[in-house]
Design a protein around this motif. Structure first.
Motif, PDB file in Angstrom:
ATOM      1  N   LEU A  88     -56.732 -40.112  19.553  1.00  0.00           N
ATOM      2  CA  LEU A  88     -57.772 -39.148  19.895  1.00  0.00           C
ATOM      3  C   LEU A  88     -57.977 -38.984  21.403  1.00  0.00           C
ATOM      4  O   LEU A  88     -58.756 -38.129  21.828  1.00  0.00           O
ATOM      5  CB  LEU A  88     -59.088 -39.546  19.231  1.00  0.00           C
ATOM      6  CG  LEU A  88     -59.135 -39.331  17.710  1.00  0.00           C
ATOM      7  CD1 LEU A  88     -60.388 -39.944  17.118  1.00  0.00           C
ATOM      8  CD2 LEU A  88     -59.066 -37.841  17.372  1.00  0.00           C
ATOM      9  N   ARG A  89     -57.270 -39.777  22.199  1.00  0.00           N
ATOM     10  CA  ARG A  89     -57.326 -39.572  23.642  1.00  0.00           C
ATOM     11  C   ARG A  89     -56.454 -38.392  24.084  1.00  0.00           C
ATOM     12  O   ARG A  89     -56.542 -37.945  25.235  1.00  0.00           O
ATOM     13  CB  ARG A  89     -56.885 -40.844  24.366  1.00  0.00           C
ATOM     14  CG  ARG A  89     -57.855 -42.011  24.197  1.00  0.00           C
ATOM     15  CD  ARG A  89     -57.360 -43.256  24.919  1.00  0.00           C
ATOM     16  NE  ARG A  89     -58.333 -44.333  24.832  1.00  0.00           N
ATOM     17  CZ  ARG A  89     -58.445 -45.168  23.805  1.00  0.00           C
ATOM     18  NH1 ARG A  89     -57.626 -45.035  22.773  1.00  0.00           N
ATOM     19  NH2 ARG A  89     -59.363 -46.123  23.798  1.00  0.00           N
ATOM     20  N   ALA A  91     -55.245 -34.423  23.704  1.00  0.00           N
ATOM     21  CA  ALA A  91     -55.822 -33.138  23.303  1.00  0.00           C
ATOM     22  C   ALA A  91     -55.256 -32.613  21.981  1.00  0.00           C
ATOM     23  O   ALA A  91     -56.014 -32.099  21.142  1.00  0.00           O
ATOM     24  CB  ALA A  91     -55.634 -32.107  24.415  1.00  0.00           C
ATOM     25  N   GLN A  94     -57.054 -34.283  19.161  1.00  0.00           N
ATOM     26  CA  GLN A  94     -58.422 -33.778  19.028  1.00  0.00           C
ATOM     27  C   GLN A  94     -58.442 -32.459  18.279  1.00  0.00           C
ATOM     28  O   GLN A  94     -59.339 -32.194  17.470  1.00  0.00           O
ATOM     29  CB  GLN A  94     -59.052 -33.643  20.408  1.00  0.00           C
ATOM     30  CG  GLN A  94     -59.226 -34.970  21.130  1.00  0.00           C
ATOM     31  CD  GLN A  94     -59.500 -34.816  22.614  1.00  0.00           C
ATOM     32  OE1 GLN A  94     -59.748 -33.703  23.102  1.00  0.00           O
ATOM     33  NE2 GLN A  94     -59.446 -35.927  23.362  1.00  0.00           N
ATOM     34  N   GLU A  95     -57.426 -31.636  18.523  1.00  0.00           N
ATOM     35  CA  GLU A  95     -57.320 -30.349  17.815  1.00  0.00           C
ATOM     36  C   GLU A  95     -57.028 -30.584  16.335  1.00  0.00           C
ATOM     37  O   GLU A  95     -57.594 -29.903  15.463  1.00  0.00           O
ATOM     38  CB  GLU A  95     -56.226 -29.494  18.450  1.00  0.00           C
ATOM     39  CG  GLU A  95     -56.020 -28.145  17.772  1.00  0.00           C
ATOM     40  CD  GLU A  95     -57.260 -27.260  17.798  1.00  0.00           C
ATOM     41  OE1 GLU A  95     -57.382 -26.393  16.909  1.00  0.00           O
ATOM     42  OE2 GLU A  95     -58.106 -27.437  18.701  1.00  0.00           O
ATOM     43  N   ALA A  97     -57.901 -33.249  14.633  1.00  0.00           N
ATOM     44  CA  ALA A  97     -59.142 -33.769  14.064  1.00  0.00           C
ATOM     45  C   ALA A  97     -60.126 -32.632  13.796  1.00  0.00           C
ATOM     46  O   ALA A  97     -60.789 -32.604  12.748  1.00  0.00           O
ATOM     47  CB  ALA A  97     -59.760 -34.801  15.001  1.00  0.00           C
ATOM     48  N   ARG A  98     -60.205 -31.686  14.742  1.00  0.00           N
ATOM     49  CA  ARG A  98     -61.136 -30.572  14.552  1.00  0.00           C
ATOM     50  C   ARG A  98     -60.738 -29.718  13.344  1.00  0.00           C
ATOM     51  O   ARG A  98     -61.591 -29.311  12.555  1.00  0.00           O
ATOM     52  CB  ARG A  98     -61.185 -29.715  15.811  1.00  0.00           C
ATOM     53  CG  ARG A  98     -62.144 -28.543  15.693  1.00  0.00           C
ATOM     54  CD  ARG A  98     -62.397 -27.868  17.017  1.00  0.00           C
ATOM     55  NE  ARG A  98     -63.226 -26.675  16.855  1.00  0.00           N
ATOM     56  CZ  ARG A  98     -63.732 -25.972  17.856  1.00  0.00           C
ATOM     57  NH1 ARG A  98     -63.495 -26.339  19.107  1.00  0.00           N
ATOM     58  NH2 ARG A  98     -64.467 -24.903  17.626  1.00  0.00           N
ATOM     59  N   MET A 116     -67.838 -38.964  20.335  1.00  0.00           N
ATOM     60  CA  MET A 116     -67.418 -37.713  19.704  1.00  0.00           C
ATOM     61  C   MET A 116     -67.563 -36.548  20.680  1.00  0.00           C
ATOM     62  O   MET A 116     -66.699 -35.652  20.730  1.00  0.00           O
ATOM     63  CB  MET A 116     -68.252 -37.460  18.440  1.00  0.00           C
ATOM     64  CG  MET A 116     -68.048 -38.484  17.337  1.00  0.00           C
ATOM     65  SD  MET A 116     -66.430 -38.354  16.536  1.00  0.00           S
ATOM     66  CE  MET A 116     -66.702 -36.913  15.479  1.00  0.00           C
ATOM     67  N   TRP A 119     -64.713 -36.309  23.122  1.00  0.00           N
ATOM     68  CA  TRP A 119     -63.473 -35.763  22.567  1.00  0.00           C
ATOM     69  C   TRP A 119     -63.600 -34.285  22.178  1.00  0.00           C
ATOM     70  O   TRP A 119     -62.690 -33.729  21.562  1.00  0.00           O
ATOM     71  CB  TRP A 119     -63.073 -36.564  21.330  1.00  0.00           C
ATOM     72  CG  TRP A 119     -62.721 -37.984  21.636  1.00  0.00           C
ATOM     73  CD1 TRP A 119     -62.095 -38.467  22.752  1.00  0.00           C
ATOM     74  CD2 TRP A 119     -62.978 -39.117  20.800  1.00  0.00           C
ATOM     75  NE1 TRP A 119     -61.944 -39.829  22.664  1.00  0.00           N
ATOM     76  CE2 TRP A 119     -62.468 -40.267  21.482  1.00  0.00           C
ATOM     77  CE3 TRP A 119     -63.574 -39.300  19.546  1.00  0.00           C
ATOM     78  CZ2 TRP A 119     -62.555 -41.547  20.952  1.00  0.00           C
ATOM     79  CZ3 TRP A 119     -63.652 -40.569  19.010  1.00  0.00           C
ATOM     80  CH2 TRP A 119     -63.149 -41.685  19.713  1.00  0.00           C
ATOM     81  N   LEU A 121     -65.714 -33.150  20.022  1.00  0.00           N
ATOM     82  CA  LEU A 121     -65.997 -33.118  18.592  1.00  0.00           C
ATOM     83  C   LEU A 121     -67.490 -33.295  18.331  1.00  0.00           C
ATOM     84  O   LEU A 121     -67.897 -33.920  17.363  1.00  0.00           O
ATOM     85  CB  LEU A 121     -65.201 -34.227  17.880  1.00  0.00           C
ATOM     86  CG  LEU A 121     -63.680 -34.128  18.008  1.00  0.00           C
ATOM     87  CD1 LEU A 121     -63.008 -35.350  17.402  1.00  0.00           C
ATOM     88  CD2 LEU A 121     -63.154 -32.849  17.361  1.00  0.00           C
TER      89      LEU A 121
END
Length: 411
Positions: A88-89, A91, A94-95, A97-98, A116, A119, A121
């Motif tokens: 999650l570090r 990008a 993170q996308e 996860a979103r 959160m 990140w 989120l």
């Protein structure tokens, strides 16, 4: 013992629990958040756990008994979950996860407050894509207040919530319950909040944030601790094996060197105990006839019951007290549970297939539901075991997944 597990591929089709069809993205680690995920998964939810790619959740290595570094605790805490390994570090992670959270009903996290948001989120961003999203946040001190940014472990919450002070021998420093009770309580309250938010969403169509703190979860179980002090002037203290003025209810010795719990503090039950003791007139003695005077004479009453219990073998005493409907029980260890007919009849302990150990025996899923019961479909998965299948569900093709793996974004 029954086996209730299946393979991970059977998850959505085999789950008949009451939360079947509900998707949960779990982003926490250790115990407090993941225990909430375990409970939701036991009840049938599709729980997708996001883990750090190199070692994953530390619970994979924790526990008093391990085989080649593999924690049996993880087999339980990770059961019924699909593991996706994301860094999650980065990008791109993170996308991912979103997108995954965009497909979920609930996102569950127990990082330090602010993680959160760091990140990208944060809840406000996530509900742009998913306005019905419920975010369950578990932390030591909650999301607000002057302590919210502090690191908070279960032991600190147990102390702050009032439990540690009253546990243990009165002649020794405060002790602890032998399990991570603060973390587990926070997970249970988080589960209650999540289910309440799901129910409210049926009316409003909107999600909300569930804020479960460890110290408040402990505080919530502390009975009348606060008004005892503020109105009664009584500070509860450590009392060892008894509850003050609740008598007789203690651990009592038997002739064969065992210890039994006898709980006969209610008036009618105490009368039955006196009859079992062959001393029915004791129940009419003004020192013991009702609850309050029994509490005032707790020590001497415990001595009387202990003298009585010492005359019997444990099995004999259990049979006798059951005949008189007096609550009595052994202090179980695991070996006692495994041989007990009550555990066997209800399937309280089950055999769950495990890829490395054949089967792992563990506690079943509770509570029991008559029509859509909870179940254990598989034990804790390998780190990243379901990364490819979950990303494929999100629309990533094989080459895209391999590219993410090469970049170190996924495992």
């Amino acid at each position: 013992m029954s086996t209730t597990a299946g393979t991970s591929e059977q998850l959505e089709s085999s789950s008949t629990g009451p939360l079947s069809g509900l998707r949960v993205v779990e982003m926490g680690q250790l115990i407090a958040g993941p225990f909430c995920g375990q409970l939701l998964g036991d009840l049938g939810a599709d729980v997708i756990k996001i883990e750090e790619p190199t070692k994953g959740d530390p619970m994979r290595q924790w526990g008093q008994a391990q085989v080649e570094g593999d924690s049996f605790w993880w087999s339980i805490l990770g059961r019924n979950k699909r593991s996706v390994a994301l860094n999650l570090r980065e990008a791109p992670a993170q996308e991912i996860a979103r997108k995954l959270i965009g497909s979920a009903d609930i996102v569950l996290e127990n990082f330090r407050p602010g993680s959160m948001e760091k990140w990208g989120l944060d809840y406000e961003t996530l509900i742009e894509d998913n306005p019905g999203l419920i975010m369950v946040r578990v932390s030591g001190f909650g999301q607000t207040g002057p302590y919210s940014s502090r690191a908070g472990y279960g032991s600190i919450g147990e102390a702050m919530g009032g439990m540690r002070y009253i546990v243990g021998d009165p002649e020794k420093p405060p002790s602890r319950v032998g399990i991570s009770i603060g973390d587990s309580l926070a997970g249970m309250f988080a589960t209650i909040g999540a289910l309440a938010a799901v129910r409210e969403r049926e009316r409003s169509g909107r999600g909300q944030i569930v804020d479960s703190s460890i110290y408040e979860s402990v505080l919530g179980l502390m009975e009348s601790l606060i008004p005892d002090w503020t109105l009664g002037g009584v500070q509860r203290e450590r009392t060892g094996a008894i509850l003050p003025k609740i008598a007789p209810s203690n651990v009592y010795p038997t002739k064969d060197g065992q210890w039994l719990i006898i709980a006969a503090n209610q008036d009618t039950v105490f009368k039955r105990l006196c009859a079992a003791m062959g001393n029915p007139e004791l129940a009419e003695d003004e020192r013991y006839a009702t609850h309050v005077p029994r509490g005032e004479h707790q020590a001497e009453l415990d001595e009387l019951v202990g003298t009585f219990s010492s005359q019997y073998q444990a099995d004999e005493l259990i049979d006798l007290l059951n005949e008189y409907s007096v609550p009595v029980g052994r202090i179980f260890r695991v070996e006692d549970m495994l041989s007990d007919p009550q555990f066997a009849a209800r399937g309280s302990i089950v055999d769950v297939p495990h890829k490395d150990h054949g089967e792992v025996q563990m506690q079943n899923a509770f509570p029991r539901l008559s029509r859509t019961d909870a179940s254990i479909r598989w034990s804790g998965p390998a780190l990243g075991q379901h990364t490819d299948e979950v990303l494929a569900d999100l629309g990533y093709d094989t080459s895209g997944i391999e590219s993410l793996r090469t970049q170190g974004v996924i495992r």
